[in-house]
Design a protein around this motif. Structure first.
Motif, short mmCIF file in Angstrom:
data_model
loop_
_atom_site.label_atom_id
_atom_site.label_comp_id
_atom_site.label_asym_id
_atom_site.label_seq_id
_atom_site.Cartn_x
_atom_site.Cartn_y
_atom_site.Cartn_z
N SER A 125 51.03 33.29 -41.99
CA SER A 125 52.22 32.19 -41.79
C SER A 125 51.59 31.04 -42.65
CB SER A 125 52.05 31.73 -40.08
OG SER A 125 52.85 30.79 -40.17
N VAL A 126 52.48 30.24 -43.25
CA VAL A 126 52.25 29.21 -44.03
C VAL A 126 53.63 28.12 -43.69
CG1 VAL A 126 51.80 28.33 -46.32
CG2 VAL A 126 51.29 30.46 -45.88
N ARG A 127 53.19 27.31 -43.17
CA ARG A 127 54.33 26.15 -42.66
C ARG A 127 54.02 24.71 -42.93
NH1 ARG A 127 55.76 26.01 -36.34
NH2 ARG A 127 53.60 25.03 -35.55
N PHE A 163 55.29 16.90 -51.99
CA PHE A 163 55.16 16.22 -50.65
C PHE A 163 54.07 14.85 -50.84
CE2 PHE A 163 56.80 20.13 -49.70
CZ PHE A 163 58.00 19.97 -48.96
N SER A 164 54.06 13.98 -49.90
CA SER A 164 53.00 13.05 -50.05
C SER A 164 52.34 12.99 -48.57
CB SER A 164 53.34 11.58 -50.33
OG SER A 164 54.61 11.13 -49.70
N HIS A 165 53.31 12.87 -47.61
CA HIS A 165 52.80 12.80 -46.22
C HIS A 165 53.26 14.05 -45.46
CE1 HIS A 165 52.79 8.68 -47.88
NE2 HIS A 165 51.86 8.37 -46.86
N TYR A 166 52.09 14.69 -44.88
CA TYR A 166 52.49 16.12 -44.18
C TYR A 166 51.65 16.79 -43.49
CZ TYR A 166 50.55 17.77 -48.62
OH TYR A 166 49.76 17.89 -49.63
N ILE A 167 51.79 17.76 -42.80
CA ILE A 167 50.84 18.66 -41.97
C ILE A 167 51.29 20.01 -42.69
CG2 ILE A 167 50.11 19.60 -39.83
CD1 ILE A 167 50.80 17.30 -38.54
N ILE A 168 49.97 20.81 -42.96
CA ILE A 168 50.41 22.20 -43.29
C ILE A 168 49.35 23.11 -42.57
CG2 ILE A 168 48.70 21.99 -45.34
CD1 ILE A 168 50.51 24.13 -46.83
N GLN A 169 49.89 24.18 -42.02
CA GLN A 169 49.27 25.06 -41.05
C GLN A 169 49.30 26.30 -42.01
OE1 GLN A 169 50.98 24.79 -37.26
NE2 GLN A 169 49.89 23.30 -36.66
N VAL A 170 48.27 27.00 -42.03
CA VAL A 170 48.07 28.19 -42.70
C VAL A 170 47.25 29.33 -41.70
CG1 VAL A 170 47.25 29.63 -44.64
CG2 VAL A 170 48.35 27.43 -44.96
N SER A 219 60.11 35.02 -53.25
CA SER A 219 61.18 34.18 -53.84
C SER A 219 61.01 32.73 -53.98
CB SER A 219 62.49 34.52 -53.36
OG SER A 219 62.59 34.18 -51.88
N ASP A 220 60.25 32.09 -52.86
CA ASP A 220 59.96 30.59 -52.84
C ASP A 220 58.79 30.36 -53.47
OD1 ASP A 220 62.34 30.45 -51.41
OD2 ASP A 220 61.49 30.80 -49.49
N TRP A 221 58.30 30.98 -54.43
CA TRP A 221 56.86 30.81 -54.82
C TRP A 221 56.96 30.98 -56.40
CZ3 TRP A 221 52.80 29.19 -51.60
CH2 TRP A 221 53.14 29.29 -50.12
N ILE A 231 58.98 23.22 -41.87
CA ILE A 231 59.45 24.29 -43.08
C ILE A 231 58.71 25.43 -43.37
CG2 ILE A 231 59.88 23.91 -45.64
CD1 ILE A 231 59.94 20.99 -45.28
N GLN A 232 59.18 26.67 -43.25
CA GLN A 232 58.39 27.80 -43.51
C GLN A 232 58.53 28.03 -45.03
OE1 GLN A 232 57.20 29.24 -41.03
NE2 GLN A 232 58.10 28.03 -39.58
#
Length: 275
Positions: free
Chosen positions: A244-246, A92-99, A42-44, A33-34
């Protein structure tokens, strides 16, 4: 054309840091998810201390050349206007975020010394709308981002705990910030921060693909397990770029017979299964 090249470069860099032991290694680029679309905010939702939600005071958060920027050039004086920009995706509860981030320029005048080249990814956080008018920081876990001062060692990918606590090596830690084992990154170089979190059970920090911290039993100060929440980026007085934030959701249908089964899920959501 410039934005396209940046986006392509970011995708290649982020793809290269997926570890073989990480669920991300089983997912493709289209599965992420981007959170930042590279165009606008707009998504923030923005929340700055002393201002109502979505009041982007002093144009603190902005987008330029496909980069989400935190800037302070329109501040005459900093008076504890700590800011956060919350993704509208989640919780979210379980995830990976990359920044992918970097520090640039000089800290805003009157900013506290500890906040120089200091920012963060707030995760498992309360919502922007639930913060009080003057609240400095949301209740959350903070994946702390720090930049070097040019001479001394200063790790990044640390952990700070606003109104929260964790367990490390079987010991409950109540110190506010805990350092990682990362390298120091001086100057304005881009760094990739990755967080993998499984509810309240475990969280892993990686910097440029290298594991630098792991902890367990994420909880509020009163001991309540912190199972999930929203994602926010900080505006903590030093100009910062986010290229990048995904996010890769690790919770979903784990029945291999379902149409929407995914091999990287680590938490089952039976109600989401489609047959």
């Amino acid at each position: 054309m410039r934005i396209s090249k940046l986006t392509l470069l970011a995708s290649l860099v982020l793809a290269s840091v997926c570890q073989a032991d990480s669920p991300a290694a089983k997912a493709s680029d289209k599965d992420w998810i981007q959170l930042f679309n590279g165009k606008d905010l707009s998504d923030w939702t923005i929340k700055i201390a002393g201002y109502e939600a979505n009041d982007n005071a002093f144009n603190t958060f902005r987008v330029n050349d496909g980069v989400l920027q935190v800037r302070y050039d329109e501040y005459e004086k900093f008076e504890n206007q700590f800011g956060h920009i919350f993704s509208n995706h989640g919780p979210f509860s379980h995830y990976i975020i990359q920044v992918e981030y970097r520090f640039v320029g000089d800290q805003v005048k009157d900013g506290p010394a500890w906040a120089q080249r200091n920012n963060g990814i707030m995760y498992h956080t309360q919502s922007a709308d639930s913060m009080t008018f003057t609240q400095w920081f949301p209740t959350s876990m903070e994946y702390q981002l720090l930049g070097g001062n040019g001479t001394e060692e200063r790790t990044t990918g640390n952990l700070c705990t606003p109104d929260t606590k964790v367990v490390i090596d079987g010991k409950l830690r109540e110190d506010h910030c805990i350092v990682s084992t990362s390298d120091t990154f001086h100057g304005d170089q881009w760094v990739t921060a990755e967080l993998e979190v499984h509810g309240s059970k475990v969280a892993i920090h990686r910097i440029n693909g290298k594991k630098v911290m792991e902890y367990n039993d994420l909880q509020l100060d009163d001991g309540t397990p912190l199972e999930g929440g929203f994602i926010a980026l900080q505006g903590e007085t030093h100009p910062t770029d986010f290229r990048s934030v995904r996010l890769l959701n690790l919770k979903g249908c784990m029945d291999s017979k379902a149409k929407n089964y995914q091999a990287w899920y680590v938490a089952d959501d039976k109600n989401s299964c489609k047959y």
